[in-house]
Design an enzyme around this catalytic site. Structure first.
Site, mmCIF file in Angstrom:
data_model
loop_
_atom_site.group_PDB
_atom_site.id
_atom_site.type_symbol
_atom_site.label_atom_id
_atom_site.label_comp_id
_atom_site.label_asym_id
_atom_site.label_seq_id
_atom_site.Cartn_x
_atom_site.Cartn_y
_atom_site.Cartn_z
ATOM 1 N N ASP A 115 0.879 -1.139 -0.067
ATOM 2 C CA ASP A 115 -0.100 0.116 0.011
ATOM 3 C C ASP A 115 1.058 1.347 0.002
ATOM 4 O OD1 ASP A 115 -2.666 1.259 0.279
ATOM 5 O OD2 ASP A 115 -1.656 2.028 2.349
ATOM 6 N N GLU B 9 1.860 -0.183 -4.800
ATOM 7 C CA GLU B 9 0.751 0.698 -5.277
ATOM 8 C C GLU B 9 1.407 2.127 -5.601
ATOM 9 O OE1 GLU B 9 -3.354 2.948 -3.868
ATOM 10 O OE2 GLU B 9 -1.923 2.378 -2.191
#
Length: 501
Positions: free
Chosen positions: A225, A249
């Site tokens: 993330d 990400e």
């Protein structure tokens, strides 16, 4: 034999340690653990997305509903972060999504116990499937103003010295490296204390934790993330400790910004293609030329597009069906997601045409619906399409190992159609995608050079129609109701089960 080996290793508590080479052959189904399946198997249990509360989805519920995922042709599952999060109500509801962690060494009890997570891992491996776990190295979560953060409540990083202080807010100006790396995500209501990942003790603490997490739960891959907000020097030691494929990400649509992250991470989520693919198929006037340009731009800019994460929906972006209800356009978008460059990732509910009902923009939190409302319907239009396209992708790779490392070639394109080819000569998958929409009726498209030799009989893996290749590799193919078609030589389909072969 592979299933048996994976099962034996998993039951023995041994990490599979899947590499990027192994992951590029996989097709991933993204699950929000809280919203996929409940222990009781209910398909009517209330889950009001606008309330942002836990709805009861668990590891056990997911393990009990793996048939659905596998029947659609997926052989890997990406689940939500598993660590303990903020408890109770915040200004933005509860932490059902898993991104507001407080304790790395405790499993989120709302999802189940450590034993439940191990059982899920074992259940996947017994089926020959991989487990990908979402992790959040950039920050922790706090319920209250930044000035009230009690750093001693976090585990293991429980000193203010482990965080970037004084507090400042991320501005999303990525040219300002200091702001990007040192300031906090979140806001004044739910700030996300930014960890000092450049500090040796924090980096080492994370390496110790990830090595144990991967080993304890036999995790095959990691989704990272908010990778943009973490210093690049952090990754080499972390990847070595994890020992598995990682996909980061990098929420940015510019290839010149996104692709350099592949110098630090094995893979990144392909946001540039997310934007171009949605633009191409979101309307009957979408930019097909933009998609064609994006494909070639990513190939020339990124180190290895075959291990990027290919997606067109996720929990952080609007549902496609919120802005476009046309089923044919949705089918083309999904076909591209699975057959384009990279490792395909389909977000739960996309295959059910979920539309983030009640939302004003198709986005969070309304795009995080409970999948159980669909009844796990494998006969839904998009689910059938996903199964067919996953099947031809897997079969092409089993027939031609070079398929996995080959790049997508744009054979031809016009204002409404794009023809893509991937694989070795004579064994390539030929995808004919269009944005004419379901109301366009039936028409034909002349393909000038398919790459197949004259006389080759090819079959559409979606509608099962056949075509014979003419001189110079030419093909005349039907475009019926705007549905995509995916061609493959009939001679190579024997025993595949595709279209009765």
């Amino acid at each position: 034999m592979l299933v048996s080996l994976l099962s034996s290793l998993a039951l023995a508590g041994v990490t599979i340690a899947a590499t990027a080479d192994q992951w590029r052959t996989r097709s991933i189904y993204q699950v929000l653990t809280d919203r996929y399946a409940r222990d009781d198997g209910s398909i009517t249990a209330s889950c009001i997305t606008g309330n942002r509360q836990y709805c009861g989805g668990t590891f056990e519920g997911l393990a009990n509903h793996l048939d659905y995922i596998q029947d659609l042709g997926f052989d890997a599952v990406w689940i939500s972060p598993v660590t303990k999060n903020i408890e109770g109500q915040t200004a933005y509801g509860e932490a059902f999504h898993g991104y507001w962690q407080t304790d790395l060494y405790s499993i989120n009890s709302h999802f189940g116990s450590p034993a439940d997570l191990k059982n899920l891992s074992n259940a996947l491996h017994e089926r020959g499937m991989y487990l990908m776990v979402d992790i959040v190295p950039n920050h922790n979560g706090w319920n209250g103003a930044p000035s009230t953060v009690d750093f001693s409540s976090f585990n293991p990083f429980n000193s203010p010295d482990d965080y970037h202080l004084p507090y400042c807010s991320v501005t999303y100006d990525f040219s300002n490296t200091t702001n990007t790396l040192d300031c906090w995500l979140g806001d004044q209501n739910v700030p996300l204390p930014d960890l000092k990942t450049e500090a040796p003790n924090v980096a080492q603490g994370y390496q110790t934790w990830i090595k144990e997490l991967v080993s304890n739960y036999s995790i095959d891959g990691l989704r990272i993330d908010t990778a943009i907000y973490i210093d690049s020097d952090f990754w080499s030691g972390f990847e070595e400790a994890a020992g598995v494929y990682m996909v980061g990400e990098v929420f940015n649509g510019d290839p010149s910004f996104s692709c350099p992250y592949q110098n630090y991470l094995p893979g990144i989520l392909n946001f540039p293609n997310y934007y171009s693919a949605n633009s191409a198929f979101s309307s009957t006037t979408g930019s097909i030329s933009g998609l064609a340009s994006s494909i070639t731009k990513m190939q020339s800019t990124c180190k290895d597009v075959t291990v990027l994460g290919s997606f067109t929906e996720n929990h952080d972006v609007p549902r496609f069906a919120f802005g476009q209800s046309d089923w044919s356009l949705a089918k083309n978008l999904l076909a591209y997601t699975i057959l384009g460059d990279g490792i395909p990732i389909v977000y739960q509910g996309q295959e059910q045409h979920y539309a983030a009902m009640g939302s004003t923009n198709g986005n969070d939190p309304y795009n995080r619906e409970a999948l159980w409302y669909s009844g796990y319907n494998t006969q839904a239009q998009l689910a059938v399409l996903v199964k067919a396209v996953n099947a031809i992708r897997a079969h092409a790779g089993s027939t031609d190992s070079a398929y996995w490392t080959s790049k997508t070639s744009v054979v031809q394109s016009d204002s409404h159609n794009i023809v893509l080819s991937r694989g070795s000569a004579g064994k390539q998958v030929l995808a004919v995608l269009t944005n004419v929409g379901s109301g366009a009726g039936n028409s034909n498209l002349q393909i000038n050079n398919s790459g197949y030799t004259q006389g080759t009989v090819v079959q559409d893996a979606v509608a099962c129609g056949k075509a014979t290749v003419g001189s110079g590799g030419s093909m005349n193919v039907a475009i019926n109701g705007g549905v995509p078609s995916v061609y493959y030589p009939v001679s190579l389909l024997k025993g595949s089960g595709i279209c009765g072969n």
